[in-house]
Design a protein around this motif. Structure first.
Motif, PDB file in Angstrom:
ATOM      1  N   CYS A 303       1.111  -0.916   0.626  1.00  0.00           N
ATOM      2  CA  CYS A 303       0.063   0.102   0.134  1.00  0.00           C
ATOM      3  C   CYS A 303       0.739   1.259   0.211  1.00  0.00           C
ATOM      4  N   ARG A 308      -3.637   1.901   3.586  1.00  0.00           N
ATOM      5  CA  ARG A 308      -4.873   1.866   2.945  1.00  0.00           C
ATOM      6  C   ARG A 308      -4.934   2.291   1.263  1.00  0.00           C
ATOM      7  N   ARG A 309      -5.117   0.646   0.422  1.00  0.00           N
ATOM      8  CA  ARG A 309      -4.880  -0.168  -0.967  1.00  0.00           C
ATOM      9  C   ARG A 309      -6.417   0.289  -1.205  1.00  0.00           C
ATOM     10  N   CYS A 314      -5.787  -1.732   4.142  1.00  0.00           N
ATOM     11  CA  CYS A 314      -4.407  -2.981   3.250  1.00  0.00           C
ATOM     12  C   CYS A 314      -4.658  -4.198   4.757  1.00  0.00           C
ATOM     13  N   GLN A 319      -3.056  -2.531   8.251  1.00  0.00           N
ATOM     14  CA  GLN A 319      -3.592  -0.779   8.284  1.00  0.00           C
ATOM     15  C   GLN A 319      -2.424  -0.582   8.778  1.00  0.00           C
TER      16      GLN A 319
END
Ligand code: DAH
Length: 386
Positions: A303, A308-309, A314, A319
């Motif tokens: 990520c 976050r992705r 993620c 995260q």
């Protein structure tokens, strides 16, 4: 009238072609007569039974009986016949669901071939047998990549036994007698070792670190080595655990090796492995054989460190933006004490060491969600990593 293999008097190419043609015509006719699954076995045995099957008969009556100067010609035809018979029989073999698997060429093509090409035994226009190339296992591939990064830094590769003694796996690495890592929980011990002194008892190595000691006993400082290998722990298998897994260990010993060398080396290695934008971070930890000890984290290369992705949390870094990638530290002088007589005087040399899990890195790299997939030997999975 059922076909019988005739004795041959005339071994000329023309006569041989005729005989072969007759035989292949019989093969064709009899194979066409197979209607039920139960017809197949008698058909196979008539043609292929080792004892007096038709193939055995042509071997005896044609090949063995042939005069010396005709052997080559006979042999060529016998080979064509053998291939045609085997293929026809295999083609008609009932498969599990009861229908015949249809592949390749029919005996008909072979008949035509003998007639059309006369002497020519092999039709090079036929499709060949497919022999798929193997693919490197994703974990081995990952290990090779990591090893090559360190090779480029001048490290050499060392190996050690997977069945190890308590001495190398624990004692010489400064594990106190009751250290939790020695618990039966973690370690798979070899049975019936109780009569031996503790240090000689055998176990499956729980890490690649014992090879640090073995190598220092063998090679004088300065030393720079990486140790890829298999390790075992008494962990029940689940998506992220396997009782067998892989580690890559590193060790550098010289005069005046510092924590700065450790950080610089590992930072470079991570950038080489995961891309130059990867950041590294260290946080304090504990290992009996290093002092101080640290865990190294890398910014999440999935990520980009944001946690976050594609607007989802993620999963790779939970995260946090960071991934724990290895344990490391400065070699504890107590470890050098065990190899002092091999040139490692703790007052003179210093070093750093590190160890990482190759399977975990492969999981992250390839986005695999279950470590078990690596070890089930399913080519549908492993074939994707070619
Ligand atoms: N042997 C440790 C383990 O299996 C990993 C490790 C940590 C290796 C620190 C090292 C080190 O060489 O310095 O958990």
């Amino acid at each position: 009238m059922a076909y019988n293999v005739p004795r041959l008097k005339d071994f000329s190419p023309a006569a041989l072609d005729k005989a072969a043609e007759r035989l292949l015509a019989a093969l064709k006719k009899e194979s066409a007569d197979i209607k039920a699954e139960s017809d197949w076995k008698p058909f196979r045995d008539r043609w292929m039974a080792r004892k007096n099957g038709l193939l055995t008969q042509i071997n005896e009556l044609w090949l063995k009986a042939a005069p010396k100067d005709a052997k080559r010609n006979v042999g060529q035809r016998v080979n064509v016949i053998k291939a045609a018979v085997t293929e026809t029989v295999e083609k008609l073999r009932p498969n599990v669901s009861g229908t015949a698997i249809v592949t390749g060429v029919s005996a008909k093509a072979k008949v035509g071939e003998v007639r059309a090409h006369g002497q020519q035994a092999i039709d090079i226009t036929l499709p060949g047998n497919r022999r798929p190339l193997g693919a490197e296992h994703p974990v081995i591939k990952t290990m090779n990549e990591i090893v090559s990064v360190f090779r480029n830094l001048g490290y050499s590769v060392e190996k050690g036994p997977i069945i190890e003694t308590d001495y190398y796996n624990f004692e010489a690495l400064n594990f106190p007698p009751n250290h939790p890592a020695r618990d039966t929980q973690d370690t798979l011990f070899v049975a019936n070792q109780e009569s031996k002194p503790l240090r000689d008892r055998l176990l499956l190595r729980t890490h690649t670190s014992p090879v640090q000691i073995r190598t220092m006993e063998k090679i004088k400082p300065p030393l720079r080595i990486v140790i890829p290998g298999k390790v075992h722990r008494n962990d029940p298998p689940d998506a992220s655990h396997s009782p067998m897994f892989h580690q890559i260990e590193g060790l550098a010993v010289d005069t005046n090796i510092t924590l700065g060398d450790l950080k610089g080396t590992l930072d470079h290695a991570m950038k080489a492995l995961f891309g130059s934008s990867v950041k590294t971070s260290f946080r304090p930890s504990f290992f009996p054989f290093t002092e101080p000890s640290a865990e190294m984290l890398i910014s999440c290369f999935i990520c980009g460190g944001s946690g976050r992705r594609r607007s989802e949390p993620c999963r790779s870094c939970k995260q946090t933006g960071w991934i724990e990638i290895l344990g490391c530290g400065m070699v504890d002088p107590n470890v050098f004490e065990f190899v002092k007589n091999h040139g490692y005087d703790p007052r003179r040399v210093s070093g750093f060491a590190f160890g990482m899990g190759a399977d975990r890195i492969a999981i992250l790299k390839y986005g695999v969600d279950d470590i078990q997939l690596f070890f089930q030997g399913d080519v549908r999975v492993l074939g994707q990593f070619g």
